[in-house]
Design a protein around this motif. Structure first.
Motif, PDB file in Angstrom:
ATOM      1  N   VAL A  24     -42.185 -25.942  14.276  1.00 19.74           N
ATOM      2  CA  VAL A  24     -43.323 -25.653  13.396  1.00 19.74           C
ATOM      3  C   VAL A  24     -44.146 -26.930  13.324  1.00 19.74           C
ATOM      4  O   VAL A  24     -43.752 -27.893  12.656  1.00 19.74           O
ATOM      5  N   PRO A  25     -45.273 -26.983  14.007  1.00 16.93           N
ATOM      6  CA  PRO A  25     -46.050 -28.225  14.052  1.00 16.93           C
ATOM      7  C   PRO A  25     -46.542 -28.648  12.675  1.00 16.93           C
ATOM      8  O   PRO A  25     -46.859 -27.813  11.823  1.00 16.93           O
ATOM      9  N   VAL A  26     -46.580 -29.946  12.465  1.00 16.85           N
ATOM     10  CA  VAL A  26     -47.131 -30.492  11.226  1.00 16.85           C
ATOM     11  C   VAL A  26     -48.615 -30.153  11.162  1.00 16.85           C
ATOM     12  O   VAL A  26     -49.355 -30.360  12.124  1.00 16.85           O
ATOM     13  N   GLY A  27     -49.051 -29.614  10.035  1.00 16.97           N
ATOM     14  CA  GLY A  27     -50.442 -29.220   9.859  1.00 16.97           C
ATOM     15  C   GLY A  27     -50.675 -27.736  10.002  1.00 16.97           C
ATOM     16  O   GLY A  27     -51.733 -27.239   9.602  1.00 16.97           O
ATOM     17  N   LEU A  68     -35.282 -22.248  16.379  1.00 15.68           N
ATOM     18  CA  LEU A  68     -35.494 -23.511  15.677  1.00 15.68           C
ATOM     19  C   LEU A  68     -34.198 -24.321  15.621  1.00 15.68           C
ATOM     20  O   LEU A  68     -33.165 -23.829  15.171  1.00 15.68           O
ATOM     21  N   HIS A  69     -34.273 -25.567  16.078  1.00 17.51           N
ATOM     22  CA  HIS A  69     -33.150 -26.502  15.973  1.00 17.51           C
ATOM     23  C   HIS A  69     -33.308 -27.419  14.767  1.00 17.51           C
ATOM     24  O   HIS A  69     -32.323 -27.886  14.205  1.00 17.51           O
ATOM     25  N   GLY A  70     -34.534 -27.697  14.398  1.00 24.42           N
ATOM     26  CA  GLY A  70     -34.824 -28.576  13.274  1.00 24.42           C
ATOM     27  C   GLY A  70     -36.262 -28.372  12.825  1.00 24.42           C
ATOM     28  O   GLY A  70     -37.065 -27.738  13.520  1.00 24.42           O
ATOM     29  N   LEU A  71     -36.588 -28.902  11.648  1.00 26.80           N
ATOM     30  CA  LEU A  71     -37.929 -28.759  11.090  1.00 26.80           C
ATOM     31  C   LEU A  71     -38.365 -30.077  10.471  1.00 26.80           C
ATOM     32  O   LEU A  71     -37.535 -30.852   9.977  1.00 26.80           O
ATOM     33  N   GLU A  72     -39.671 -30.305  10.498  1.00 27.00           N
ATOM     34  CA  GLU A  72     -40.241 -31.496   9.887  1.00 27.00           C
ATOM     35  C   GLU A  72     -40.567 -31.221   8.420  1.00 27.00           C
ATOM     36  O   GLU A  72     -41.200 -30.217   8.092  1.00 27.00           O
ATOM     37  N   ARG A  73     -40.146 -32.113   7.569  1.00 26.21           N
ATOM     38  CA  ARG A  73     -40.438 -31.959   6.139  1.00 26.21           C
ATOM     39  C   ARG A  73     -41.939 -31.955   5.875  1.00 26.21           C
ATOM     40  O   ARG A  73     -42.427 -31.196   5.032  1.00 26.21           O
ATOM     41  N   ASN A 107     -32.029 -35.507  12.389  1.00 25.70           N
ATOM     42  CA  ASN A 107     -33.389 -34.979  12.454  1.00 25.70           C
ATOM     43  C   ASN A 107     -33.647 -33.913  11.398  1.00 25.70           C
ATOM     44  O   ASN A 107     -34.797 -33.575  11.131  1.00 25.70           O
ATOM     45  N   LEU A 108     -32.582 -33.378  10.805  1.00 27.01           N
ATOM     46  CA  LEU A 108     -32.740 -32.341   9.784  1.00 27.01           C
ATOM     47  C   LEU A 108     -32.531 -32.886   8.372  1.00 27.01           C
ATOM     48  O   LEU A 108     -32.610 -32.147   7.402  1.00 27.01           O
ATOM     49  N   ARG A 109     -32.293 -34.192   8.257  1.00 29.27           N
ATOM     50  CA  ARG A 109     -31.985 -34.776   6.951  1.00 29.27           C
ATOM     51  C   ARG A 109     -33.148 -34.641   5.970  1.00 29.27           C
ATOM     52  O   ARG A 109     -32.964 -34.196   4.829  1.00 29.27           O
ATOM     53  N   ASP A 110     -34.349 -35.020   6.383  1.00 30.90           N
ATOM     54  CA  ASP A 110     -35.489 -34.976   5.466  1.00 30.90           C
ATOM     55  C   ASP A 110     -35.811 -33.548   5.051  1.00 30.90           C
ATOM     56  O   ASP A 110     -36.185 -33.295   3.898  1.00 30.90           O
ATOM     57  N   PHE A 111     -35.670 -32.604   5.986  1.00 31.68           N
ATOM     58  CA  PHE A 111     -35.926 -31.208   5.622  1.00 31.68           C
ATOM     59  C   PHE A 111     -34.868 -30.703   4.652  1.00 31.68           C
ATOM     60  O   PHE A 111     -35.171 -29.887   3.777  1.00 31.68           O
ATOM     61  N   LYS A 112     -33.643 -31.181   4.767  1.00 34.99           N
ATOM     62  CA  LYS A 112     -32.589 -30.827   3.800  1.00 34.99           C
ATOM     63  C   LYS A 112     -32.988 -31.289   2.402  1.00 34.99           C
ATOM     64  O   LYS A 112     -32.824 -30.552   1.424  1.00 34.99           O
ATOM     65  N   HIS A 113     -33.524 -32.502   2.291  1.00 36.43           N
ATOM     66  CA  HIS A 113     -33.984 -32.993   0.988  1.00 36.43           C
ATOM     67  C   HIS A 113     -35.089 -32.096   0.431  1.00 36.43           C
ATOM     68  O   HIS A 113     -35.123 -31.807  -0.772  1.00 36.43           O
TER      69      HIS A 113
END
Length: 215
Positions: A12-15, A33-38, A62-68
């Motif tokens: 999912v691209p930022v923006g 999806l393997h990961g996502l950007e917060r 790579n998924l840490r920030d999205f977990k937060h």
């Protein structure tokens, strides 16, 4: 609401969601999806429901920030379905929401590629293009060593909570014993008061009899 499920999305691209601040329901289920950007989800200030199931999630750094960000969404009353890990193997099948954050303490910044400018002279007509070489660092992933630290933290927290509970139970028991002793003392004191009153009355009668006999 926005339904993007079963679209074969790998990112999912930022923006992409910046203009959807009023969005309340979003589904990304059944993609790749393997990961996502917060940063891609932070504009969704009114989001209440997020579906992320049936994706091959890699529960690494790579998924840490999205977990937060998911934890923040849940804290303000939102709903997120299960995000089950497929990698690493020791987390396969676990929901990342239940993975302690201590497991991500050893994450390192992502690697970057170095652009090397060729040096040296040469003849004429040589191109000036750069050569892109990969760095020596590898992709940051969850490290098993951090599991031991997370378990240690949980054990220490459990011991502290146990000590506090024991102290509270001891204080409650002491309070109950003290209250029962005081109640027993009050009952005995009430039993003694009538007897003391009868003794004083007998003494007064004897004094009156002595006075009358003298008279």
């Amino acid at each position: 609401s926005l339904d993007l499920s079963l679209n074969g999305l790998s990112s999912v691209p930022v923006g992409l969601l910046d203009e959807l601040q009023s969005l309340r329901w979003l589904s990304l289920a059944g993609n790749r999806l393997h990961g996502l950007e917060r940063a891609a989800f932070e504009p969704l200030a009114n989001l209440q429901h997020l579906e992320l199931g049936h994706n091959p999630w890699e529960c690494d750094c790579n998924l840490r920030d999205f977990k937060h960000w998911m934890e923040w969404l849940l804290y303000r009353g939102g709903k997120v379905d299960a995000v089950e890990c497929t990698l690493p193997k020791d987390l396969r099948g676990r929901d990342i929401r239940g993975v302690p954050v201590e497991m991500f303490n050893y994450c390192v910044p992502p690697c970057s590629r170095n652009v090397l400018n060729p040096s040296g002279g040469g003849g004429g007509g040589g191109g000036g293009g750069g050569v892109e070489a990969p760095g020596d660092c590898a992709r940051a992933r969850y490290r098993p060593a951090s599991v031991r630290r997370a378990i240690g933290t949980v054990v220490i927290a459990g011991v502290v909570c146990g000590i506090v509970c024991i102290m509270m139970v001891a204080a409650a028991a002491y309070g109950c014993i003290y209250a029962s002793l005081m109640a027993k003392y009050q009952r005995e004191l009430k039993k003694r008061q009538p007897l003391m009153g009868d003794g004083e009355a007998d003494a007064e009668d004897r004094e009156e009899k002595q006075i009358s006999s003298v008279a």
